[in-house]
Design a protein around this motif. Structure first.
Motif, mmCIF file in Angstrom:
data_model
loop_
_atom_site.group_PDB
_atom_site.id
_atom_site.type_symbol
_atom_site.label_atom_id
_atom_site.label_comp_id
_atom_site.label_asym_id
_atom_site.label_seq_id
_atom_site.Cartn_x
_atom_site.Cartn_y
_atom_site.Cartn_z
ATOM 1 N N UNK A 121 0.821 -1.213 0.000
ATOM 2 C CA UNK A 121 0.000 0.000 0.000
ATOM 3 C C UNK A 121 0.853 1.261 0.000
ATOM 4 N N UNK A 122 1.954 1.241 0.739
ATOM 5 C CA UNK A 122 2.786 2.436 0.909
ATOM 6 C C UNK A 122 4.136 2.260 0.221
ATOM 7 N N UNK A 123 4.152 1.467 -0.840
ATOM 8 C CA UNK A 123 5.416 1.121 -1.481
ATOM 9 C C UNK A 123 6.181 2.353 -1.953
ATOM 10 N N UNK A 124 5.471 3.303 -2.559
ATOM 11 C CA UNK A 124 6.154 4.499 -3.058
ATOM 12 C C UNK A 124 6.777 5.293 -1.910
ATOM 13 N N UNK A 175 13.380 -0.941 4.055
ATOM 14 C CA UNK A 175 13.744 -2.115 3.270
ATOM 15 C C UNK A 175 12.907 -3.326 3.674
ATOM 16 N N UNK A 176 12.620 -3.455 4.964
ATOM 17 C CA UNK A 176 11.765 -4.538 5.436
ATOM 18 C C UNK A 176 10.399 -4.484 4.755
ATOM 19 N N UNK A 203 11.669 -6.606 -5.715
ATOM 20 C CA UNK A 203 12.354 -5.329 -5.540
ATOM 21 C C UNK A 203 13.129 -5.300 -4.228
ATOM 22 N N UNK A 204 12.559 -5.907 -3.213
ATOM 23 C CA UNK A 204 13.254 -5.967 -1.928
ATOM 24 C C UNK A 204 14.586 -6.685 -2.045
ATOM 25 N N UNK A 242 17.280 -8.943 5.651
ATOM 26 C CA UNK A 242 16.188 -9.069 4.685
ATOM 27 C C UNK A 242 16.450 -10.216 3.725
ATOM 28 N N UNK A 243 17.663 -10.314 3.214
ATOM 29 C CA UNK A 243 17.986 -11.401 2.283
ATOM 30 C C UNK A 243 17.837 -12.770 2.928
#
Length: 889
Positions: free
Chosen positions: A671-674, A705-706, A715-716, A739-740
């Motif tokens: 929802x808040x990606x941008x 990033x999370x 994209x992450x 994250x990876x």
């Protein structure tokens, strides 16, 4: 002593019948049975002939009859796995001595005697890391709580205070540096390549504060001038090659010495202050008088190997152990039931120090997160106990979050009610009255009472009652008055079915909805089961902000609509209250989601959204607030842990909670990606620095990033891998690798291999490598843990490495609470394997299994079965048996 910190539950991952009684009933020690020692030891002289395989110890005790004792002629000298080689009384071989289990007993008449005892210890075989032990060729000690009795026979109790003289002799090539408590008064060369040093500590101390270190060490040195003008030499001792990673620890020590003079009027009292970093250590650090021994993880730091959190932890722990010089050493505990006297007070002191050194708001949020993550579950489980316990079987089990963190909160409440100036008068009075004594919690409360003028009669209940009070608050509006009704209840805990109401200080503000302001904060004290408080001058129904700054360690149940929480998350001027509003919104949504049986998209069966919009609105406000510091912004974006969410339910399904939490993260990320992309881009442009702005940028970079990886895993992965490759500091490298680790992508293996190769040989960073993988939410995390356990770098003998892998697994809801029960079996096996090696470390894993009563039936059955299997072992240590027995109930 600082208890060993465990890895926090992962925040930055992206993948979507009674046990048989023991054969011998353990001895239970009761606080009410306290008796003053029959004999005192005003002086002790120790002589060590040092060797890694064998060390010969000669102790000379001056003993005097205690006028406040019971008049017994028996002198009891505690021992543990040692035997007397020689026993002399007044220069002659003693005949009237006998062994009572591990203890040596002497019959003495008269008032004063000289006792000489010789023992032989084997440091290299001491895997418990208590007493005198070897660590990579170096000799060191850990004597709190009852380790001194593993070195020589002595009345090993905190109310026997002695001045120590220590002579150490050893091979100069093997042990070029010889350190002990106090000041070095002489040193010299011996025969056959040996040398010696003599140390004297002029300040009386209990045996648990004795320390010795011998090995090949180098020091980073600085001088500090005290407020009275004395010069103190400050040294941080490490193995050769590590000295370039000690500057932050040394700077933190100097800052702590200066701060304690200014904030509490406490001046250092020796010519030397030594810190030694040890790689094998059960705890975080130990405050031995003038010779603090530290786990290496709380000393060594440089940007390429230590995160911002590591730097903060070093500053905090260095401060904590230094502050013990007064709150623990100069004034010590009468008995171990008073442990919070020194630990709770010193935790508060280190919290205030860290707040002054950095961000007060961030520090408060972090402290509360630690309390809720560890102490609240302890308070609601089978191991619940007051901050001043009534009994114990093994004192090592009471170095708990309750004693430390809740103890600090209880003292903080006194400070809140008194104000800073009056509280300082109370602490000054405490130090003045009890300097050089072994004191009690009651002595501390009485000094605060007398110094501040507060009536703390009912407040003393905080020391004797276990359990987290639950406070229900409702507000109504009549005319221009807001009327707040508050009710409190302290839940039943083992051994305490009925509780009394306790004084609970609550900081309150009422916000005007139109102006987003308030007319001032008010402190109310709820000191009965139910009470009503009136606030005049409210023409419109206000928005309630309560327990601001977390003024009381309670669980709040407040009747507030989602809209009020969104308002507070956007406008509250108290950073903790703003954080709390965010957490409340998220918790409310996730509990609703699990209770309503929502699917993985976060929607209920009719497709109706369940509170997510309120969470999204609050997140949008946090992301858009340009006036907000990034350090705070990063904190506000962290989701509550599954452990904390579980505490909101009488019986929890951790699998469902984890799924709901991950679903919300993914939804918010999409929802808040941008907005998260923009935040990550902005934060990535900030160059590395140790200033607040750069630290805040790194925190926001990690959290954005999370969410990006949760909302768009492809994209992450791209961003995380790019961040990893570009990182010029461990904070950015670790957050990218975290994250990876949770993604099933090729970049994961490439980054992990690079990380290991880059930092091979650096034990603390390799600990991170183990911990990040064991704490990830990867679909095959249990397979990864099994593989890591066979890795050549893994060992159970080093507590840091054991915790890095298995405590990370125990705190990982995906791994530990796997429906198969494999996570429970893994931790049960580790307890059984570790107990013969290091009971203290083994016992730390038991509470995770002990939460079975608060978990849904299928998992509860599996958890209990592991506890029963542990309990059935006939050779369990006291540490583990006490924890398991209480957990099974």
């Amino acid at each position: 002593m600082d208890i060993a910190s465990s890895p926090a539950e992962p925040e930055e991952n992206t993948q979507v019948a009674d046990a048989a009684p023991p054969p011998h009933a353990p001895q239970v020690i009761h606080r009410e049975d306290y008796l003053a020692p029959a004999w005192l030891v005003p002086e002790i002289a120790l002589s060590f002939r040092l060797g890694v395989e064998e060390t010969h110890v000669c102790s000379k005790l001056t003993v005097t009859r205690n006028p406040d004792g019971n008049g017994s002629d028996v002198l009891r000298l505690n021992g543990d796995q040692i035997s007397p080689l020689v026993v002399k009384v007044d220069g002659r071989a003693a005949r009237d001595w006998r062994m009572d289990g591990p203890d040596l007993l002497l019959e003495l008449d008269g008032e004063r005697h000289a006792i000489e005892i010789e023992t032989l210890v084997q440091p290299v075989t001491n895997t418990q890391l208590m007493g005198l032990y070897a660590s990579n060729g170096m000799l060191c000690t850990q004597c709190e709580a009852e380790g001194f009795r593993r070195i020589t026979f002595f009345p090993d109790r905190p109310d026997v205070l002695s001045t120590y003289s220590v002579r150490m002799e050893g091979n100069k090539a093997r042990f070029p540096i010889l350190l002990s408590n106090g000041n070095c008064t002489a040193r010299g060369e011996g025969a056959e390549g040996r040398h010696w040093a003599h140390w004297h500590d002029p300040w009386p101390k209990p045996s648990y504060l004795f320390a010795l270190v011998a090995g090949n060490l180098v020091a980073n040195t600085a001088r500090f001038t005290t407020m009275s003008g004395r010069q103190v030499e400050c040294n941080v001792w490490v193995r050769p090659g590590d000295e370039n990673r000690t500057q932050h620890a040394l700077d933190s020590l100097i800052a702590a010495m200066k701060w304690d003079e200014e904030a509490f009027g406490r001046e250092y009292d020796l010519d030397l202050f030594n810190i030694v970093a040890v790689s094998d250590f059960n705890m975080g650090a130990m405050e031995n008088k003038g010779l603090n021994i530290f786990n290496t993880r709380y000393v060594l730091a440089e940007p390429d190997t230590a995160t911002d959190a590591d730097y903060d932890a070093i500053e905090s722990v260095v401060g904590h152990e230094y502050f013990h010089n007064w709150s623990g050493n100069r004034v010590t505990c009468r008995d171990w039931f008073q442990l919070s006297l020194k630990e709770g007070f010193t935790v508060l002191r280190d919290q205030l120090f860290s707040a002054d050194m950095g961000s007060e708001a961030v520090k408060r949020i972090e402290d509360v997160r630690i309390l809720r993550g560890g102490q609240f579950p302890e308070d609601s489980g089978p191991l619940a106990h007051p901050i001043r316990p009534d009994s114990y079987q093994e004192i090592s089990n009471f170095y708990t979050s309750t004693v430390y963190n809740k103890g600090a909160e209880v003292i903080r409440m006194m400070r809140t009610m008194a104000g800073e100036e009056r509280f300082r008068k109370g602490t000054d009075l405490y130090f003045e009255r009890h300097d050089g004594e072994a004191a009690t919690c009651e002595d501390f409360v009485r000094a605060i009472e007398d110094g501040t003028g507060l009536d703390l009669g009912r407040f003393r209940l905080w020391y004797s009652q276990a359990g987290t009070p639950r406070v229900a608050i409702a507000m109504r509006h009549e005319g221009d008055t807001a009327i707040l009704t508050a009710d409190q209840a302290v839940p039943a805990t083992p051994g305490q079915a009925i509780k009394q109401p306790m004084p609970i200080p609550l900081r309150v503000a009422l916000f005007d909805r139109e102006t987003a302001s308030h007319s001032g904060e008010r402190l109310i004290v709820l000191d009965k089961a139910s009470d009503t408080f009136r606030f005049e001058g409210c023409p419109r129904p206000p928005v309630l902000s309560v327990n601001r700054g977390f003024s009381a360690p309670v669980a709040l149940e407040v009747e507030r609509p989602d809209a009020d929480l969104v308002f507070l998350a956007a406008h509250d001027d108290d950073p903790f209250a703003r954080y709390e509003a965010m957490q409340s919104l998220i918790v409310r949504h996730l509990i609703r989601a699990v209770s309503a049986g929502l699917d993985e998209t976060g929607l209920d069966k009719t497709g109706r959204e369940a509170g997510r919009d309120a969470v999204r609105q609050a997140c949008e406000a946090v992301l858009a607030d340009e006036a907000l510091e990034d350090l705070i912004r990063g904190e506000l974006l962290i989701l509550p842990t599954v452990a904390y969410l579980s505490e909101q339910l009488l019986v929890a399904d951790p699998g469902a909670l984890h799924q709901a939490r991950e679903a919300l993260k993914a939804w918010l990320g999409a929802e808040l990606l941008d907005s998260f992309r923009a935040l990550h881009d902005r934060a990535s442009a900030v160059p590395f620095g140790r200033d607040a702005a750069a630290r805040g940028a790194r925190k926001c970079k990690a959290q954005s990033l999370v969410y990006i990886a949760a909302g768009d895993p492809a994209e992450g992965a791209r961003r995380a891998f790019a961040q990893y490759r570009a990182a010029d500091n461990m904070s950015d490298r670790q957050s990218a690798l975290t994250v990876l680790c949770g993604l099933d992508v090729p970049e994961r293996e490439e980054a992990l291999a690079d990380f290991h190769k880059r930092h091979e040989g650096n034990a603390l960073v390799i600990d991170k490598w183990f911990s990040l993988q064991a704490g990830s939410f990867h679909p095959r995390v249990l397979d990864h843990i099994r593989t890591l356990a066979q890795h050549g770098d893994f060992t159970l003998s080093n507590p840091n490495r054991a915790r890095a892998l298995y405590m990370s697994a125990a705190l990982n809801p995906k791994a530990f609470h796997d429906a198969s029960g494999e996570g429970y079996a893994m931790i049960g096996e580790i307890v059984r394997r570790l107990d013969p090696i290091n009971p203290q470390t083994a016992a730390r894993f038991v509470p995770a299994l002990g939460r079975w009563r608060r978990i849904e039936p299928d998992r509860a059955r599996l958890m209990r079965a592991e506890l029963e299997e542990i309990a059935a072992l006939p050779t369990l240590s006291r540490d583990v048996r006490e924890q398991v027995t209480k957990s099974l109930g």
